[in-house]
Motif scaffolding. Structure first.
Motif, PDB file in Angstrom:
ATOM      1  N   GLU A  37       0.804  -1.220   0.000  1.00  0.00           N
ATOM      2  CA  GLU A  37       0.000   0.000   0.000  1.00  0.00           C
ATOM      3  C   GLU A  37       0.839   1.273   0.000  1.00  0.00           C
ATOM      4  OE1 GLU A  37      -3.528   0.066   2.363  1.00  0.00           O
ATOM      5  OE2 GLU A  37      -3.657  -2.107   2.352  1.00  0.00           O
ATOM      6  N   ASN A  40      -0.394   4.789  -1.062  1.00  0.00           N
ATOM      7  CA  ASN A  40      -1.145   5.684  -0.190  1.00  0.00           C
ATOM      8  C   ASN A  40      -0.257   6.667   0.557  1.00  0.00           C
ATOM      9  OD1 ASN A  40      -3.720   4.727  -0.818  1.00  0.00           O
ATOM     10  ND2 ASN A  40      -3.438   2.980   0.528  1.00  0.00           N
ATOM     11  N   ASN A  41       1.066   6.642   0.324  1.00  0.00           N
ATOM     12  CA  ASN A  41       1.990   7.563   0.968  1.00  0.00           C
ATOM     13  C   ASN A  41       1.999   8.884   0.186  1.00  0.00           C
ATOM     14  OD1 ASN A  41       4.099   9.012   2.047  1.00  0.00           O
ATOM     15  ND2 ASN A  41       5.515   7.292   2.092  1.00  0.00           N
ATOM     16  N   TYR A  49      -2.710   9.354  -8.651  1.00  0.00           N
ATOM     17  CA  TYR A  49      -3.076   8.031  -8.125  1.00  0.00           C
ATOM     18  C   TYR A  49      -4.349   8.081  -7.292  1.00  0.00           C
ATOM     19  CZ  TYR A  49       1.790   6.730  -9.205  1.00  0.00           C
ATOM     20  OH  TYR A  49       3.002   6.494  -9.800  1.00  0.00           O
ATOM     21  N   HIS A  50      -4.731   9.252  -6.840  1.00  0.00           N
ATOM     22  CA  HIS A  50      -5.873   9.376  -5.931  1.00  0.00           C
ATOM     23  C   HIS A  50      -7.129   9.924  -6.599  1.00  0.00           C
ATOM     24  CE1 HIS A  50      -3.358   8.166  -2.640  1.00  0.00           C
ATOM     25  NE2 HIS A  50      -2.440   8.988  -3.106  1.00  0.00           N
ATOM     26  N   LYS A  56      -7.238   1.506  -7.297  1.00  0.00           N
ATOM     27  CA  LYS A  56      -6.019   0.981  -6.705  1.00  0.00           C
ATOM     28  C   LYS A  56      -6.167  -0.503  -6.415  1.00  0.00           C
ATOM     29  CE  LYS A  56      -5.516   5.208  -4.240  1.00  0.00           C
ATOM     30  NZ  LYS A  56      -5.462   5.770  -2.915  1.00  0.00           N
TER      31      LYS A  56
END
Length: 74
Positions: A37, A40-41, A49-50, A56
């Motif tokens: 994961e 998610n950083n 990516y978000h 994801k």
């Protein structure tokens, strides 16, 4: 451009992000794969990516293949 979807496998390089941008612009289905994961950083990854258009995927490549082949991509 004729693909129904794209699978982005991380870590990706410059070309990967260009393809991701093209897929976003063409409103393609996008699967973003990372074995963990780390995606998610927020300090080390791309904001793209978000986006809600990016799905994801985490885990093994087998789990990724299962998700891609069982998801309606149309």
């Amino acid at each position: 451009m004729e693909a129904d979807f794209i699978v982005v496998i991380l870590p990706g390089g410059k070309g990967t992000h260009i393809e991701l941008g093209i897929a976003l612009g063409l409103e393609k289905r996008i699967f973003l794969y990372s074995p963990n994961e780390e995606v998610n950083n927020f300090e080390t990854i791309s904001t793209f990516y978000h986006l809600t258009e990016v799905e994801k995927c985490f885990g093994t490549l087998d789990e990724l293949l299962e998700k891609v082949t069982t998801t309606n991509v149309y």
